[in-house]
Scaffold this motif. Structure first.
Motif, short mmCIF file in Angstrom:
data_model
loop_
_atom_site.label_atom_id
_atom_site.label_comp_id
_atom_site.label_asym_id
_atom_site.label_seq_id
_atom_site.Cartn_x
_atom_site.Cartn_y
_atom_site.Cartn_z
N LEU A 254 0.80 -1.19 -0.03
CA LEU A 254 0.15 -0.21 -0.12
C LEU A 254 0.84 1.31 -0.06
CD1 LEU A 254 -3.04 -0.12 0.34
CD2 LEU A 254 -2.98 0.56 2.56
N LEU A 263 -5.23 1.01 -6.59
CA LEU A 263 -4.11 -0.07 -5.77
C LEU A 263 -4.33 -1.19 -6.84
CD1 LEU A 263 -5.63 -0.02 -2.29
CD2 LEU A 263 -3.49 0.82 -3.10
N GLY B 39 -8.38 5.21 15.20
CA GLY B 39 -8.18 5.32 16.59
C GLY B 39 -8.10 3.68 16.75
N ALA B 185 -7.57 -4.47 -1.35
CA ALA B 185 -7.24 -3.51 -2.57
C ALA B 185 -8.47 -3.49 -3.48
CB ALA B 185 -5.98 -4.17 -3.44
N ASN B 189 -10.71 0.01 -4.14
CA ASN B 189 -10.69 0.82 -5.24
C ASN B 189 -11.93 1.04 -5.76
OD1 ASN B 189 -7.67 0.61 -5.94
ND2 ASN B 189 -7.93 -1.51 -6.82
N SER B 192 -13.42 3.99 -3.46
CA SER B 192 -12.88 5.24 -4.00
C SER B 192 -13.37 5.60 -5.43
CB SER B 192 -11.44 4.93 -4.25
OG SER B 192 -10.77 6.18 -5.05
N HIS B 207 -8.84 1.46 11.97
CA HIS B 207 -7.76 1.49 12.88
C HIS B 207 -6.53 1.42 12.00
CE1 HIS B 207 -6.82 -2.72 12.52
NE2 HIS B 207 -8.05 -2.91 12.53
N ASP B 208 -6.49 1.33 10.75
CA ASP B 208 -5.51 1.30 9.95
C ASP B 208 -5.19 2.50 9.24
OD1 ASP B 208 -3.24 0.75 8.23
OD2 ASP B 208 -3.92 -1.26 7.69
N GLY B 210 -2.82 3.66 7.33
CA GLY B 210 -2.37 3.33 6.11
C GLY B 210 -3.33 3.43 4.91
N VAL B 211 -4.48 2.62 5.10
CA VAL B 211 -5.36 2.49 4.42
C VAL B 211 -6.23 3.88 4.35
CG1 VAL B 211 -7.70 1.38 3.87
CG2 VAL B 211 -5.96 -0.10 4.93
N ARG B 213 -4.99 6.89 4.72
CA ARG B 213 -4.29 7.51 3.84
C ARG B 213 -4.71 7.59 2.52
NH1 ARG B 213 1.60 8.43 1.80
NH2 ARG B 213 1.48 10.52 1.43
N HIS B 214 -4.75 6.36 2.01
CA HIS B 214 -4.88 6.11 0.67
C HIS B 214 -6.33 6.61 0.22
CE1 HIS B 214 -3.24 4.12 -2.83
NE2 HIS B 214 -4.60 3.94 -3.19
N LEU B 248 0.15 5.23 16.08
CA LEU B 248 -0.54 4.65 15.01
C LEU B 248 0.02 4.59 13.35
CD1 LEU B 248 -4.16 6.26 15.50
CD2 LEU B 248 -3.56 4.12 15.93
#
Lengths: 275, 260
Positions: A254, A263, B39, B185, B189, B192, B207-208, B210-211, B213-214, B248
């Motif tokens: 990611l 992605l 969180g 993914a 996608n 989005s 809680h992630d 990384g996801v 942010r994407h 986090l």
């Protein structure tokens, strides 16, 4: 001697005898850490359960599973339960269902100990272990019921149960999938530390490559019940040999995709030939 | 501004032993915004979302949807909100009725008498075909049951149901946490894409980071029922100011290059 040797393992279920696993083979020496990755339904858990001898009676298991040269398939349950917990132990995905909700956490750890050693002083050993898995208030945790503990605490209790008889191999089946990322990071650190301290090896199942790369040195990729690729983690993840592995690696990165962009998916790399 | 919350507080438990799940949260969501709510478990993410969706009543504070104060409104006056704001839950194994066919699941919101009053006349059959196509499910899925689908496909069904009454706001509560990384993914996608194409406002709970942010342009970070940090997704991700947000970010699972 090789600690665990699995050869040509096949598992079939039900009347239609569909193969859940076929032709799976690998070896594990003492202290070795093998990751098992693949999507849901690829046969990872079935492979692990076969090694533990925990498959239901209606499963047809073929091939060979040897621990220290001793064949486990066909072994009577009484003998098998001595191997289980003593030489090989297991940590499951969902600590809430793995623990007995009606029993205090400490007693559950003690039970594993008592089943294998008939000594009386279980409580001390249990408290010592709970402390070692990073539970600061071991006394309180030992006297708590599972529902009174957080997810991370519960998984630590499960880890203590797996460690209590100092096994040579611990099988982890998605041990952090049900946890938050922050708790996951702490539990993974702990697993790494504990395996080192005990000199134990592991078979570590996960669908998350990032998680596997934190723990293991070797990895095996499963697809539709078979192994498509195996090798050292760095090699498999950096130069995947099978297009399916390449797809898995891409979906796990990611961080390489600029935010907002599409992605990559496994289908971009490997066509399963089904909708 | 499509959603606004002021001083949102929610306390559970008894008067003797109160548990504060949310403590004075202020929030403003613009139309078309993609807001990530992050969180740890227990930080109040889901409580916040339930209050914003009018599924729970705050102990104190107010919520406005599209300018209308919805705090404490009776169900009969929430018609507009119910069709305009739809939720996709974490685990599609439990959020889809196993005894209903996919077609019935997806068009159920359209058959609700209350909702129908708030909607323009839509032909359920046409709408069903439209949303199934939008989420990438074959048209014959309508005649099948949820258990015939994989986890990722089931989440598509849940998304199709959420879209059927043409909402303005889509709330996704940990929609990919129960899915394989390899399926994650596809669902991200899809979300989005849909948000872009249909001009939706997105509230994405995870809680992630990384996801988040994407997928999101802005983020609020919750801890113990309070907002401890907020800003653009890039800002919080690259320069987290609180230790909690830093933790986090550090916890995002990454592939370790080579293990010595």
């Amino acid at each position: 001697m090789t600690f665990l040797e699995v050869r040509d393992l096949s598992v079939r279920f039900g009347r239609r005898q569909q193969a859940a696993v076929s032709g799976v083979g690998f070896t594990l020496d003492r202290g070795e850490r093998l990751g098992l990755i693949g999507e849901s339904g690829s046969g990872k858990s079935v492979t692990a359960l076969a090694v533990m001898g925990l498959l239901p009676e209606y499963a047809h298991v073929g091939g060979s599973i040897r621990v220290r040269g001793r064949e486990l398939l066909g072994l009577p349950e009484r003998e098998l339960s001595r191997v289980r917990g003593e030489d090989v132990s297991m940590v499951f995905q969902e600590p809430m269902t793995a623990l007995d909700p009606t029993m205090r956490a400490g007693r559950q750890v003690a039970e594993v100990l008592r089943l294998h050693h008939k000594s009386g002083r279980a409580r001390e050993r249990v408290l010592e272990l709970l402390e070692r898995v990073g539970l600061d208030d071991a006394e309180r945790v030992a006297d708590a019921y599972p529902h009174q503990l957080s997810g991370g605490q519960r998984q630590r209790v499960c880890l203590a149960m797996a460690l209590v008889n100092s096994p040579d191999l611990i099988i982890f089946d998605e041990p952090t999938t049900a946890l938050d990322v922050t708790v996951q990071a702490r539990v993974l650190g702990l697993i790494d530390e504990m395996l080192d301290a005990e000199g134990a090896g592991c078979l570590f199942i996960s669908h998350d490559l990032a998680v596997v790369s934190q723990i293991c040195d070797h990895v095996m990729v499963m697809l539709d019940g078979g192994v498509v690729e195996a090798g050292p983690v760095a090699q498999v993840f950096e130069r995947p040999g099978h297009p399916y592995t390449a797809g898995l690696v891409a979906t796990a990165r990611l961080d390489l995709v600029p935010p907002g962009q599409r992605l990559p998916t496994v289908a971009d790399f490997y066509d399963r030939g089904r909708p | 501004m499509i959603l606004r919350a002021q001083g949102l507080t929610r306390t559970f438990g008894t008067a003797k032993r109160p548990v504060a799940a949310l403590r004075g949260v202020d929030l403003e969501v613009e139309r078309g915004q993609r807001l990530g709510i992050v969180g740890e478990s227990g930080s109040g993410k889901t409580t916040l979302v339930k209050l914003l969706a009018g599924l729970d009543r705050p102990t104190a504070g107010r919520v406005w949807f599209d300018g209308l104060d919805i705090t404490g409104l009776p169900e009969s006056r929430l018609v507009g909100l119910r069709s305009s704001l739809q939720i996709v839950f974490q685990d599609p194994r439990s959020s889809l009725d196993p005894r209903m066919k996919v077609g019935d699941i997806v068009t159920e919101p359209l058959r609700s008498r209350r909702l129908r009053r708030g909607l323009d006349a839509v032909d359920p059959h046409r709408r069903l075909a439209e949303v199934l196509e939008a989420v990438g499910l074959p048209a014959d899925s309508a005649e099948r049951y949820p258990h015939e689908f994989s986890g990722g496909q089931r989440q598509r069904i849940a998304i199709a149901r959420a879209l059927s009454c043409q909402p303005q706001v889509l709330v996704a509560d940990e929609p990919v946490s129960a899915l394989d990384v390899s399926v994650r993914a596809q669902v991200i996608n899809l979300l989005s894409d849909l948000v872009d194409r249909q001009g939706l406002t997105l509230l994405f709970v995870s809680h992630d980071l990384g996801v988040v942010r994407h997928l999101c342009d802005s983020v609020v970070v919750l801890r113990a029922g309070q907002v401890v940090e907020r800003g653009s997704a890039a800002e919080v991700f690259e320069h987290p100011s609180t230790d909690y947000a830093k933790a986090l970010v550090a916890a995002i699972p990454r592939i370790k290059q080579s293990k010595a």
